[in-house]
Motif scaffolding. Structure first.
Motif, PDB file in Angstrom:
ATOM      1  N   GLY A 134       6.530 -58.274  19.945  1.00 40.09           N
ATOM      2  CA  GLY A 134       5.469 -58.166  20.943  1.00 40.09           C
ATOM      3  C   GLY A 134       5.813 -57.323  22.153  1.00 40.09           C
ATOM      4  O   GLY A 134       5.056 -57.295  23.132  1.00 40.09           O
ATOM      5  N   PHE A 135       6.948 -56.607  22.093  1.00 41.30           N
ATOM      6  CA  PHE A 135       7.328 -55.740  23.205  1.00 41.30           C
ATOM      7  C   PHE A 135       6.346 -54.575  23.278  1.00 41.30           C
ATOM      8  O   PHE A 135       6.156 -53.841  22.309  1.00 41.30           O
ATOM      9  N   ASP A 136       5.700 -54.390  24.423  1.00 39.88           N
ATOM     10  CA  ASP A 136       4.643 -53.370  24.576  1.00 39.88           C
ATOM     11  C   ASP A 136       5.296 -52.037  24.909  1.00 39.88           C
ATOM     12  O   ASP A 136       5.407 -51.630  26.063  1.00 39.88           O
ATOM     13  N   LEU A 137       5.717 -51.304  23.880  1.00 38.17           N
ATOM     14  CA  LEU A 137       6.550 -50.120  24.036  1.00 38.17           C
ATOM     15  C   LEU A 137       5.898 -48.990  24.818  1.00 38.17           C
ATOM     16  O   LEU A 137       6.581 -48.243  25.525  1.00 38.17           O
ATOM     17  N   ASP A 138       4.593 -48.825  24.681  1.00 39.80           N
ATOM     18  CA  ASP A 138       3.919 -47.667  25.270  1.00 39.80           C
ATOM     19  C   ASP A 138       3.134 -47.992  26.538  1.00 39.80           C
ATOM     20  O   ASP A 138       2.325 -47.176  26.982  1.00 39.80           O
ATOM     21  N   ALA A 139       3.362 -49.151  27.107  1.00 39.77           N
ATOM     22  CA  ALA A 139       2.714 -49.501  28.372  1.00 39.77           C
ATOM     23  C   ALA A 139       3.198 -48.568  29.472  1.00 39.77           C
ATOM     24  O   ALA A 139       4.342 -48.092  29.449  1.00 39.77           O
ATOM     25  N   PRO A 140       2.356 -48.275  30.458  1.00 40.82           N
ATOM     26  CA  PRO A 140       2.776 -47.406  31.567  1.00 40.82           C
ATOM     27  C   PRO A 140       4.066 -47.864  32.238  1.00 40.82           C
ATOM     28  O   PRO A 140       4.861 -47.039  32.694  1.00 40.82           O
ATOM     29  N   SER A 141       4.295 -49.188  32.269  1.00 37.56           N
ATOM     30  CA  SER A 141       5.506 -49.710  32.914  1.00 37.56           C
ATOM     31  C   SER A 141       6.775 -49.324  32.171  1.00 37.56           C
ATOM     32  O   SER A 141       7.883 -49.452  32.712  1.00 37.56           O
ATOM     33  N   ASN A 142       6.648 -48.853  30.933  1.00 44.75           N
ATOM     34  CA  ASN A 142       7.818 -48.468  30.155  1.00 44.75           C
ATOM     35  C   ASN A 142       8.123 -46.974  30.235  1.00 44.75           C
ATOM     36  O   ASN A 142       8.909 -46.446  29.443  1.00 44.75           O
ATOM     37  N   PHE A 143       7.472 -46.296  31.168  1.00 41.29           N
ATOM     38  CA  PHE A 143       7.764 -44.880  31.417  1.00 41.29           C
ATOM     39  C   PHE A 143       8.321 -44.718  32.829  1.00 41.29           C
ATOM     40  O   PHE A 143       7.993 -45.489  33.731  1.00 41.29           O
ATOM     41  N   GLN A 144       9.135 -43.697  33.009  1.00 42.44           N
ATOM     42  CA  GLN A 144       9.651 -43.345  34.329  1.00 42.44           C
ATOM     43  C   GLN A 144       8.604 -42.463  35.037  1.00 42.44           C
ATOM     44  O   GLN A 144       8.801 -41.264  35.251  1.00 42.44           O
ATOM     45  N   LEU A 145       7.489 -43.071  35.394  1.00 42.68           N
ATOM     46  CA  LEU A 145       6.355 -42.298  35.895  1.00 42.68           C
ATOM     47  C   LEU A 145       6.622 -41.692  37.269  1.00 42.68           C
ATOM     48  O   LEU A 145       6.135 -40.590  37.568  1.00 42.68           O
ATOM     49  N   ASP A 146       7.384 -42.377  38.108  1.00 41.59           N
ATOM     50  CA  ASP A 146       7.709 -41.801  39.420  1.00 41.59           C
ATOM     51  C   ASP A 146       8.554 -40.538  39.253  1.00 41.59           C
ATOM     52  O   ASP A 146       8.327 -39.528  39.933  1.00 41.59           O
ATOM     53  N   THR A 147       9.510 -40.607  38.347  1.00 38.81           N
ATOM     54  CA  THR A 147      10.345 -39.434  38.074  1.00 38.81           C
ATOM     55  C   THR A 147       9.512 -38.311  37.472  1.00 38.81           C
ATOM     56  O   THR A 147       9.665 -37.136  37.840  1.00 38.81           O
ATOM     57  N   LEU A 148       8.623 -38.663  36.545  1.00 38.21           N
ATOM     58  CA  LEU A 148       7.753 -37.666  35.920  1.00 38.21           C
ATOM     59  C   LEU A 148       6.893 -36.976  36.960  1.00 38.21           C
ATOM     60  O   LEU A 148       6.776 -35.741  36.968  1.00 38.21           O
ATOM     61  N   ARG A 149       6.297 -37.750  37.839  1.00 38.32           N
ATOM     62  CA  ARG A 149       5.452 -37.153  38.868  1.00 38.32           C
ATOM     63  C   ARG A 149       6.268 -36.225  39.776  1.00 38.32           C
ATOM     64  O   ARG A 149       5.848 -35.100  40.059  1.00 38.32           O
ATOM     65  N   ASP A 150       7.432 -36.688  40.220  1.00 37.95           N
ATOM     66  CA  ASP A 150       8.276 -35.855  41.080  1.00 37.95           C
ATOM     67  C   ASP A 150       8.648 -34.546  40.380  1.00 37.95           C
ATOM     68  O   ASP A 150       8.633 -33.469  40.997  1.00 37.95           O
ATOM     69  N   ASP A 151       8.971 -34.636  39.089  1.00 37.24           N
ATOM     70  CA  ASP A 151       9.355 -33.440  38.334  1.00 37.24           C
ATOM     71  C   ASP A 151       8.178 -32.468  38.189  1.00 37.24           C
ATOM     72  O   ASP A 151       8.349 -31.245  38.313  1.00 37.24           O
TER      73      ASP A 151
END
Length: 289
Positions: A134-151
């Motif tokens: 039941g691990f939600d692999l593709d949830a937004p919380s499982n991405f480094q979104l702050d790093t992605l945005r900065d990049d």
């Protein structure tokens, strides 16, 4: 589309190449591009399988303002869509065609911004077990979104970055600062995280690729079994998981897309449209001194 390309290349009705360093020159270019893009849409609408399923009513005016007001900013194109919709294929086609005309382009996959889940994979004994637990692999919380945005912001400003790399070997390891991405004139970014709320406003053009679910299922099962050595039972189980996460995390951002493209369209036709767009942006009459 080939007819339009030939007509454009051999037309005697050309405008003088504007001075793009001046605002008036950029305004003239934008007016010209608007008329040509509408011509493409009119042509596409008559095709048996149109490429453009939808165009945001605000896209042309918004993108025009961006070209006029901020010409030095890198062009950041985001491509998203559900699994096996064809987003990676379209991304590669854009890259191949841009490179054909010797234009600088960089490609970035948001899959590399997955969090490191190696400890969880060790704990559960494998990626599939983690998913089944039941691990939600593709949830937004499982991405480094702050790093992605900065990049993405750095790339748009002309700075090269060192992006993370998520290892596609089932270990769940993410290596920080592992790959250099050049801030080329055009940066194409693809993946399901492209339109997550934290990052979607960075893009100049947001593309959503949409394909019939049966076509996507066939693509996914074939790819999983033939290219990734998965058994069909597990491939189908993972497909059902992807249908669920697509509905939760990808489909809601469809309404924010500037362009919705049909991911089942013939790639030769798609390449022709890219060639035409290149032709109309470079086919000016030069003044003679």
């Amino acid at each position: 589309m080939k007819v339009l390309i030939e007509k454009e290349l051999h037309s005697s009705d050309k405008i003088l190449k504007p001075d793009f360093t001046s605002r008036s020159g950029r305004e003239l270019l934008v007016f010209y591009l608007q008329s040509k893009f509408r011509q493409v849409l009119a042509y596409d609408k008559k095709c048996n399988v149109p490429l453009f399923k939808s165009v945001n009513p605000d896209f042309i005016s918004k993108f025009s303002r961006r070209l006029i007001d901020n010409p030095s900013k890198r062009l950041i194109i985001g491509i998203t869509g559900e699994s096996a919709s064809g987003k990676s294929t379209i991304c590669k086609e854009i890259k191949n065609n841009i490179e054909k005309y010797n234009l600088p382009v960089s490609i970035l996959s948001t899959d590399n911004y997955f969090n490191d889940i190696s400890e969880n994979i060790k704990k559960y004994g494998g990626f599939d077990n983690l998913r089944d637990a039941g691990f939600d692999l593709d949830a937004p919380s499982n991405f480094q979104l702050d790093t992605l945005r900065d990049d993405l912001v750095l790339l748009s400003q002309g700075h090269d970055i060192m992006a993370p790399m998520y290892l596609p070997n089932g270990t769940g390891v993410s290596v920080p600062n592992a790959q250099k991405i050049m801030s080329n004139k055009i940066v194409v970014v693809e993946g399901i995280a492209t339109m997550y709320e934290n990052v979607q406003d960075v893009f100049d053009i947001k593309i959503y690729v949409e394909t019939d679910s049966e076509i996507r299922k066939e693509r996914f099962i074939t790819r999983a079994c033939n290219e990734r050595n998965q058994d069909e039972e597990n491939a189908i189980k993972h497909w059902n998981y992807l249908i669920d996460i697509g509905s939760k995390y990808v489909k809601p951002f469809r309404e924010h897309a500037d362009l919705i493209l049909d991911g089942s369209v013939n790639l030769n036709y798609f390449a022709d449209i890219l060639e035409y767009m290149y032709a109309i942006t470079n086919n000016f009459e030069h003044s003679v001194n």
